[in-house]
Design a protein around this motif. Sequence first.
Motif, short mmCIF file in Angstrom:
data_model
loop_
_atom_site.label_atom_id
_atom_site.label_comp_id
_atom_site.label_asym_id
_atom_site.label_seq_id
_atom_site.Cartn_x
_atom_site.Cartn_y
_atom_site.Cartn_z
N TRP A 43 0.83 -1.21 0.00
CA TRP A 43 0.00 0.00 0.00
C TRP A 43 0.87 1.26 0.00
N ARG A 53 1.22 3.91 -3.25
CA ARG A 53 0.89 5.34 -3.13
C ARG A 53 2.03 6.22 -3.65
N LEU A 88 -4.94 8.40 -5.06
CA LEU A 88 -4.49 7.92 -3.77
C LEU A 88 -5.65 7.31 -2.98
N ASP A 105 -6.21 3.41 -1.40
CA ASP A 105 -6.65 3.10 -0.04
C ASP A 105 -7.80 2.09 -0.05
N ALA A 138 -4.00 13.21 -0.47
CA ALA A 138 -4.04 12.09 0.48
C ALA A 138 -5.17 12.33 1.49
#
Length: 292
Positions: free
Chosen positions: A39, A43, A60, A64, A292
Motif C-alpha cells: 500500500w 501510493r 491515492l 486506499d 491524500a
Amino acid sequence: MPPLFALPFPAIDPVALAIGPITIKWYALAYIAGLLGAWFYARRLVAADRFWGANRRPSLNDIDDLIVWVALGVVLGGRLGYVLFYNLPLYLNDPLEILAIRNGGMSFHGGFLGAVLAMTLFARSRKLPPFSLFDLAAVTVPIGLFFGRIANFVNGELWGRIAPDFDYAVVFPSGGPLPRHPSQLYEAATEGALLFVVMAIAVRLFGFRRPGLLSGIFVLGYALARIVCEFFREPDRQLGYLFGTEGWPLGGITMGMLLCVPMALVGIATILLALRGVTAPREVVPARVDAA
C-alpha cells in the motif's frame, strides 16, 4: 543422527504476541506487513508523475480502497485454490473444513487469481484501466511474497527436500531427523527480494506508459523463480511428485511447477501484447492524483 554440518531449526515461537486468550502469530503479521508495504509503495508510485505520462492512473484514495479488495481476493482465492489444486478429496469428504483457515492451506496461484478478479471488479467500479492496477500490483506484490516466505520458515512449514550433503541444510521439527533445504528462504530471496529489484528496475525503465508490460514481467518472473525453487521444495504430501521422483535427473515434477507453466505463457503473451500496444486503453484520460 543428523550430519555434522546440519543446522538446527532456530527456536522461534510462531506466536509473536499473546495477550490473554488473544494470540497474534508471525504469519498474520507477515500478511499485514506485506499489505501495508505494498500500500505504501503503491501510493508513492501513483504520486510520481514521471512514471505515467498521459496515461490515467488510480488516485491515492483509490489505492486506499483497493487494498481491502485485494486482501479479500488473496485470502478467498488462496483458500479456494488450495482446496481445488492441492487437497480436493479431503474437502469433498468434509466441506466444513474449507472454512478452517486456521489449520493452514493457502495457494499462491489461487490467491493470484483472486487478486486479479478483485482488481478487475474494482477497476470496473471506478472506471479505471485494469492494467493500471495490474501493473501497480506487479511492482508491489514481491514485498508480500518476501514476508510470507519468511513467515513460512518461522512456522517450520513448506520445508525443502532432503539435502544430506548441503552444509546449510536445516533439521525442521516436523520434517523428520534428516536435514533439508531451507526452501522458504530460497523463495523469499528469489520470488521476494530478487523479483522486487527486477520490478523496481523495470518501473524506472518503462514506467507505467505501456500498460500490461510490468504485469507480464512479474508473472513471467514469478513463474520462473517458483519453478527453480520447486526443485528444492518438498512436494505436498498428499500429492507427491506428479511425474518423476526426487532422484530423477530433473528432480521430479510438482504441482507448483505445473501451475507455473500457464503463468509463464500468460506472462510472455502479456509482454508481447503490451509492446504492440494491444493492452493500452482506447481512450487517454488526463492523469489525476487526489490529495491524500
